[in-house]
Design an enzyme around this catalytic site. Sequence first.
Site, PDB file in Angstrom:
ATOM      1  N   ARG A 107     -20.126 -66.651   8.633  1.00 28.00           N
ATOM      2  CA  ARG A 107     -21.117 -66.627   9.731  1.00 28.00           C
ATOM      3  C   ARG A 107     -20.974 -67.950  10.469  1.00 28.00           C
ATOM      4  O   ARG A 107     -21.171 -69.021   9.884  1.00 28.00           O
ATOM      5  CB  ARG A 107     -22.538 -66.466   9.189  1.00 28.00           C
ATOM      6  CG  ARG A 107     -23.595 -66.696  10.260  1.00 28.00           C
ATOM      7  CD  ARG A 107     -25.002 -66.302   9.855  1.00 28.00           C
ATOM      8  NE  ARG A 107     -25.173 -64.865   9.899  1.00 28.00           N
ATOM      9  CZ  ARG A 107     -26.365 -64.259   9.915  1.00 28.00           C
ATOM     10  NH1 ARG A 107     -27.477 -64.976   9.885  1.00 28.00           N
ATOM     11  NH2 ARG A 107     -26.452 -62.944   9.967  1.00 28.00           N
ATOM     12  N   HIS A 150     -21.892 -58.924  15.807  1.00 28.82           N
ATOM     13  CA  HIS A 150     -22.536 -58.804  14.488  1.00 28.82           C
ATOM     14  C   HIS A 150     -22.189 -57.418  13.918  1.00 28.82           C
ATOM     15  O   HIS A 150     -23.055 -56.551  13.772  1.00 28.82           O
ATOM     16  CB  HIS A 150     -24.048 -58.984  14.639  1.00 28.82           C
ATOM     17  CG  HIS A 150     -24.764 -59.271  13.357  1.00 28.82           C
ATOM     18  ND1 HIS A 150     -24.125 -59.425  12.141  1.00 28.82           N
ATOM     19  CD2 HIS A 150     -26.095 -59.429  13.089  1.00 28.82           C
ATOM     20  CE1 HIS A 150     -25.020 -59.676  11.203  1.00 28.82           C
ATOM     21  NE2 HIS A 150     -26.224 -59.677  11.743  1.00 28.82           N
ATOM     22  N   GLN A 193     -24.136 -55.619  10.943  1.00 32.90           N
ATOM     23  CA  GLN A 193     -25.471 -55.119  11.259  1.00 32.90           C
ATOM     24  C   GLN A 193     -25.387 -53.727  11.893  1.00 32.90           C
ATOM     25  O   GLN A 193     -26.132 -52.818  11.519  1.00 32.90           O
ATOM     26  CB  GLN A 193     -26.184 -56.093  12.206  1.00 32.90           C
ATOM     27  CG  GLN A 193     -27.596 -55.659  12.546  1.00 32.90           C
ATOM     28  CD  GLN A 193     -28.552 -55.723  11.358  1.00 32.90           C
ATOM     29  OE1 GLN A 193     -28.629 -56.751  10.704  1.00 32.90           O
ATOM     30  NE2 GLN A 193     -29.250 -54.644  11.080  1.00 32.90           N
ATOM     31  N   ASP A 252     -33.772 -57.350  20.172  1.00 28.36           N
ATOM     32  CA  ASP A 252     -33.470 -58.476  19.272  1.00 28.36           C
ATOM     33  C   ASP A 252     -34.191 -59.698  19.836  1.00 28.36           C
ATOM     34  O   ASP A 252     -34.733 -59.659  20.951  1.00 28.36           O
ATOM     35  CB  ASP A 252     -31.937 -58.675  19.234  1.00 28.36           C
ATOM     36  CG  ASP A 252     -31.485 -59.690  18.194  1.00 28.36           C
ATOM     37  OD1 ASP A 252     -32.294 -60.079  17.321  1.00 28.36           O
ATOM     38  OD2 ASP A 252     -30.314 -60.117  18.263  1.00 28.36           O
ATOM     39  N   CYS A 272     -32.732 -55.810  14.195  1.00 31.02           N
ATOM     40  CA  CYS A 272     -31.935 -56.325  13.070  1.00 31.02           C
ATOM     41  C   CYS A 272     -32.712 -57.302  12.201  1.00 31.02           C
ATOM     42  O   CYS A 272     -32.332 -57.539  11.058  1.00 31.02           O
ATOM     43  CB  CYS A 272     -30.653 -56.972  13.601  1.00 31.02           C
ATOM     44  SG  CYS A 272     -30.916 -58.457  14.577  1.00 31.02           S
ATOM     45  N   ARG A 331     -28.048 -52.581   4.944  1.00 30.19           N
ATOM     46  CA  ARG A 331     -27.024 -53.632   4.984  1.00 30.19           C
ATOM     47  C   ARG A 331     -26.341 -53.714   3.615  1.00 30.19           C
ATOM     48  O   ARG A 331     -25.124 -53.865   3.512  1.00 30.19           O
ATOM     49  CB  ARG A 331     -27.653 -55.000   5.320  1.00 30.19           C
ATOM     50  CG  ARG A 331     -28.216 -55.144   6.722  1.00 30.19           C
ATOM     51  CD  ARG A 331     -27.128 -55.278   7.759  1.00 30.19           C
ATOM     52  NE  ARG A 331     -26.213 -56.385   7.505  1.00 30.19           N
ATOM     53  CZ  ARG A 331     -26.435 -57.650   7.848  1.00 30.19           C
ATOM     54  NH1 ARG A 331     -27.533 -57.984   8.496  1.00 30.19           N
ATOM     55  NH2 ARG A 331     -25.542 -58.596   7.594  1.00 30.19           N
TER      56      ARG A 331
END
Length: 320
Positions: A116, A143, A146, A232, A272, A300
């Site tokens: 990340r 991402h 996700q 988001d 998310c 996830r």
Amino acid sequence: MIFISDQLFLYFMQLRHYLQFSDFSREEYAYLFERARWIKREFKAYRRYWPLTDRTLAMIFDKSSTRTRLSFEAGMSQLGGAAIYLSTRDTQLGRGEPVEDAARVISRMVDIIMVRTHKHDTIQRFAENSRVPVINGLTDEYHPCQILGDIFTYTEIKGNIAGKTVAWIGDANNMCSTWLQAAEIFDFTMHVSTPPGYDIDPGLIGLNGSNHFKKFTNPMDAVNGADLVTTDVWTSMGFEDETEQRKNDFAAFCVDSEMMSAAKSDAVFMHCLPAHRGEEVSADVIDGPQSVVWDEAENRLHTQKALIEYLLLGKLTIQG
Ligand code: CP
Ligand code: NVA
């Protein structure tokens, strides 16, 4: 003595990385979802499944995380392997060690790596120098893990996403770019509404020009008739200096009950997480009956276990 160069090693291993959603085909996603369903069922039934005994995952974090760290770490342990958390704050990466050198060293000690970080270019350089699969655990641009979990969740709850409409409200960030890539692969339509000055960059997303998205100035128009509404945070990690400006610019982009009522009556809401109630989403929406955010978060775990299994072991015969 046999000496195998890094190039030959990579050739024989048929190394695959997962850096963008577009790295996998529709068929590979169908396989991953089938595996994820099986892995989830076994996990829920407390049946042990340890295909990765003695395998190690290294997780490199340049940004904060709750879900990504936990799902990868718990997932690896549930598959019989081990996970090691590395933060750039307390490794030599934070003191200027070249990412290429770090990739060469770390990939000689572990079997798979999750990164990340900020710029996508960093993870690309890392992957180019890694002897083992590299997974994108979020960059400024994408991402994929996700959206892997999100589309699995939609399919689990509502069925096939092909032909559906997904409304994206808010920032044209890493989540939005990844949804747009997924729309081309899964053949659904994205309705994207962003404030002026926060527009999507189709070049960045690498769209094939297949017309899977429409832009809307008014977010109410974007959600009209949607099957899935998603948003988001207004300020993603790394953009904190812009927080106050963004609060002004995004004020009309809160997904509230009025906005949800313009979508189909059986539409679902996704986020998310982490969420800011009263900013990008109202409390009654995220905590309301159309919200599937907790399933989304849990999935996830199951989808990433399927992803790790696929990258390390390839396609297995589907069991049960
Ligand atoms: N959604 C997500 O990636 O959450 P974390 O930042 O907590 O990992
Ligand atoms: N867009 C957000 C996602 C967090 C999981 C960020 O990059 O901070």
